[in-house]
Enzyme design. Structure first.
Site, PDB file in Angstrom:
ATOM      1  N   SER A  67      24.883  21.996  23.202  1.00  0.00           N
ATOM      2  CA  SER A  67      25.834  23.025  22.755  1.00  0.00           C
ATOM      3  C   SER A  67      26.715  23.588  23.855  1.00  0.00           C
ATOM      4  O   SER A  67      27.650  24.337  23.552  1.00  0.00           O
ATOM      5  CB  SER A  67      25.078  24.185  22.116  1.00  0.00           C
ATOM      6  OG  SER A  67      24.849  23.888  20.775  1.00  0.00           O
ATOM      7  N   LYS A  70      30.324  23.158  23.357  1.00  0.00           N
ATOM      8  CA  LYS A  70      31.125  23.901  22.374  1.00  0.00           C
ATOM      9  C   LYS A  70      32.298  24.678  22.981  1.00  0.00           C
ATOM     10  O   LYS A  70      33.422  24.588  22.490  1.00  0.00           O
ATOM     11  CB  LYS A  70      30.217  24.826  21.548  1.00  0.00           C
ATOM     12  CG  LYS A  70      29.321  24.036  20.589  1.00  0.00           C
ATOM     13  CD  LYS A  70      28.271  24.915  19.939  1.00  0.00           C
ATOM     14  CE  LYS A  70      27.436  24.115  18.948  1.00  0.00           C
ATOM     15  NZ  LYS A  70      26.211  24.807  18.551  1.00  0.00           N
ATOM     16  N   TYR A 192      31.336  14.830  17.263  1.00  0.00           N
ATOM     17  CA  TYR A 192      30.486  15.961  17.634  1.00  0.00           C
ATOM     18  C   TYR A 192      29.167  15.476  18.259  1.00  0.00           C
ATOM     19  O   TYR A 192      28.737  15.975  19.302  1.00  0.00           O
ATOM     20  CB  TYR A 192      30.231  16.845  16.398  1.00  0.00           C
ATOM     21  CG  TYR A 192      29.243  17.953  16.668  1.00  0.00           C
ATOM     22  CD1 TYR A 192      29.593  19.063  17.445  1.00  0.00           C
ATOM     23  CD2 TYR A 192      27.933  17.893  16.178  1.00  0.00           C
ATOM     24  CE1 TYR A 192      28.674  20.069  17.725  1.00  0.00           C
ATOM     25  CE2 TYR A 192      27.015  18.901  16.446  1.00  0.00           C
ATOM     26  CZ  TYR A 192      27.387  19.979  17.220  1.00  0.00           C
ATOM     27  OH  TYR A 192      26.474  20.968  17.509  1.00  0.00           O
ATOM     28  N   TYR A 244      23.414  32.021  21.479  1.00  0.00           N
ATOM     29  CA  TYR A 244      22.837  31.996  20.140  1.00  0.00           C
ATOM     30  C   TYR A 244      22.712  33.431  19.640  1.00  0.00           C
ATOM     31  O   TYR A 244      23.589  34.250  19.875  1.00  0.00           O
ATOM     32  CB  TYR A 244      21.487  31.258  20.133  1.00  0.00           C
ATOM     33  CG  TYR A 244      21.595  29.863  20.688  1.00  0.00           C
ATOM     34  CD1 TYR A 244      22.448  28.934  20.115  1.00  0.00           C
ATOM     35  CD2 TYR A 244      20.848  29.453  21.787  1.00  0.00           C
ATOM     36  CE1 TYR A 244      22.555  27.637  20.618  1.00  0.00           C
ATOM     37  CE2 TYR A 244      20.951  28.160  22.287  1.00  0.00           C
ATOM     38  CZ  TYR A 244      21.807  27.267  21.698  1.00  0.00           C
ATOM     39  OH  TYR A 244      21.919  26.001  22.199  1.00  0.00           O
ATOM     40  N   VAL A 262      20.444  23.103  23.704  1.00  0.00           N
ATOM     41  CA  VAL A 262      19.036  22.763  23.488  1.00  0.00           C
ATOM     42  C   VAL A 262      18.549  21.655  24.430  1.00  0.00           C
ATOM     43  O   VAL A 262      17.365  21.340  24.451  1.00  0.00           O
ATOM     44  CB  VAL A 262      18.727  22.394  22.017  1.00  0.00           C
ATOM     45  CG1 VAL A 262      18.929  23.593  21.106  1.00  0.00           C
ATOM     46  CG2 VAL A 262      19.561  21.208  21.553  1.00  0.00           C
TER      47      VAL A 262
HETATM   48  N1  GLU Z   1      23.548  18.674  19.182  1.00  0.00           N
HETATM   49  C1  GLU Z   1      22.817  19.854  18.850  1.00  0.00           C
HETATM   50  C2  GLU Z   1      22.989  20.209  17.374  1.00  0.00           C
HETATM   51  O1  GLU Z   1      24.073  20.215  16.888  1.00  0.00           O
HETATM   52  C3  GLU Z   1      23.283  20.968  19.714  1.00  0.00           C
HETATM   53  C4  GLU Z   1      22.520  22.203  19.445  1.00  0.00           C
HETATM   54  C5  GLU Z   1      22.439  23.133  20.625  1.00  0.00           C
HETATM   55  O2  GLU Z   1      22.417  22.746  21.783  1.00  0.00           O
HETATM   56  O3  GLU Z   1      22.395  24.318  20.310  1.00  0.00           O
HETATM   57  O4  GLU Z   1      22.055  20.474  16.692  1.00  0.00           O
END
Ligand code: GLU
Length: 419
Positions: A67, A70, A192, A244, A262
């Site tokens: 993430s 993002k 993604y 988060y 994550v």
């Molecule tokens: N590729 C993971 C997902 O979309 C990233 C989640 C994350 O790092 O929060 O579930």
């Protein structure tokens, strides 16, 4: 390694060591491949805003960005299609929800922000490109510009997430049904999943953060990757939505725009000053790296890095450097001296040490100094002595006041140096 780098290195090693024994947390396993990483991995990298990098621990170990991608794809969408077009599809309100909830704003049907999966998937769809590959190539080039090296993806992690990503599929199809997704949902998801699988090290993250800290210029390559307005917007959503549903805790305790993933990474930015990358893959219940959060907390507390710490003078810390007598250099600092300013003063003195026998640090125009800066400057004069140089302090108001011999004026210091 330059003297000051050794001092900063000791700080970072100590902070990392403070948390080395923590074994709380769990590896992410909803993407099967992520459960195969070494749970012990632990790295901390810090890049100054001029590109000097400090590393502690497993800073060469690669992990997937997840993430942390993002904010960078959001920045790319802003960069390419402009803020109005992006705002028409993705909000900027913290959701207070977990990253993978299947939710949108009840009134607009838009994802609430770009840091949850719904917003991140929408951001991918806004990146220009006729095909998934074209979009991905732009993303790869953009991220690589931030890191200062070409980033590649981990094909196993990509395949693993693609094979198990039902929840993200549900999110993408829901967005498609609301008309907020540009393009085919499966193509968007493919990009993604690929962007989440980029392999990075803690040092890559520190450099990416430092590029944000410099308003979009990579301090290592000198290349402008994006502009200041894009960076400002990106950092804003990192502040409010980056960690988060623990964003509030994070802002109060650490106080830096940040994003975690994550895969165990955290990227944190102190605007104008430095970039931090941390890696430790054991996660807390909210999905943040347990040791990563702790390290960032300690860094912020011990080095005074909270972004709402108010320095009353934002001018350059070094006001003047001059040589009143051959082989004696005077470094005149001013304003409020916090860790980053002191680090730069110390590094300048260090870099020029072949040019003097005596260095005089004049802090008579410094208004205030914090403990981290004080300790760094005190350590610097000790290391100068160890190198056969003399270090004098001009500190008429005793702002440093650590028991170092201080003089009331540069002339007094010159007299003491026998000139
Ligand atoms: N590729 C993971 C997902 O979309 C990233 C989640 C994350 O790092 O929060 O579930």
């Amino acid at each position: 390694m330059p003297i000051v780098a050794q001092l900063v290195q000791q700080y970072l090693d100590r902070i990392r060591a403070e948390h080395a024994d923590v074994t709380d947390g769990r590896l992410a396993d909803y993407i099967p491949e992520l459960s195969r990483v070494d749970p012990e991995g632990f790295a901390l990298s810090v890049s100054s805003s001029d590109g000097f990098v400090y590393e502690s621990g497993d800073a060469t170990v690669e992990f997937t960005i997840q993430s942390i991608s993002k904010p960078f794809t959001y920045a790319l969408a802003l960069d390419r299609i402009g803020q109005c077009a992006v705002d028409a599809r993705i909000g900027v309100e913290p959701s207070g929800e977990a990253f993978n909830v299947i939710s949108v704003d009840e009134v607009t049907n838009m994802p609430k922000n770009p840091m949850i999966n719904a917003g991140a998937i929408a951001a991918v769809s806004l990146v220009p490109g006729r095909t998934a590959d074209e979009k991905f190539d732009l993303i790869q080039e953009f991220y690589s510009g931030f890191a200062g090296r070409r980033l590649e993806i981990d094909h196993q992690v990509y395949a693993s997430e693609k094979a198990t990503g039902s929840r993200n599929r549900a999110i993408a199809y829901m967005l498609d049904s609301f008309g907020v997704l540009d393009g085919d949902p499966d193509d968007v998801l493919d990009v993604y999943f690929r962007q989440c699988s980029f392999k990075v090290t803690s040092t890559d993250l520190a450099r990416m953060a430092a590029t944000l800290a410099r308003g979009g210029i990579n301090p290592m390559t000198g290349r402008r990757v994006t502009d200041g307005a894009v960076v400002r917007r990106t950092l804003s959503v990192m502040v409010t939505c980056g960690m988060y549903d623990a964003a509030g805790d994070w802002v109060s305790a650490v106080g830096m725009p940040a994003k975690s993933g994550v895969g165990g990474g955290i990227v944190a930015v102190l605007p104008g000053q430095l970039g931090i990358g941390v890696y430790s893959p054991l996660l807390d219940a909210k999905g943040n790296s347990v040791r990563g959060v702790r390290v960032c907390r300690s860094l912020s507390e011990q080095l005074g890095l909270h972004f709402l710490t108010v320095a009353r003078d934002s001018r350059a810390t070094l006001r003047a450097v001059y040589e009143p007598v051959d082989r004696i250099r005077v470094y005149e600092a001013h304003g409020d001296l916090l860790f980053c300013g002191a680090e730069q003063v110390a590094r300048t003195v260090d870099r020029e040490r072949d040019r003097f026998d005596v260095a005089i640090l004049d802090v008579s125009r410094v208004d205030d100094i914090d403990d981290a800066a004080r300790a760094l400057l005190a350590g610097m004069s000790a290391t100068l002595r160890a190198q056969g140089k003399d270090g004098y302090l001009v500190d008429p108001d005793a702002v440093i006041g650590t028991g170092l011999t201080a003089f009331g004026s540069v002339d007094d210091a010159l007299a003491a140096a026998g000139r």
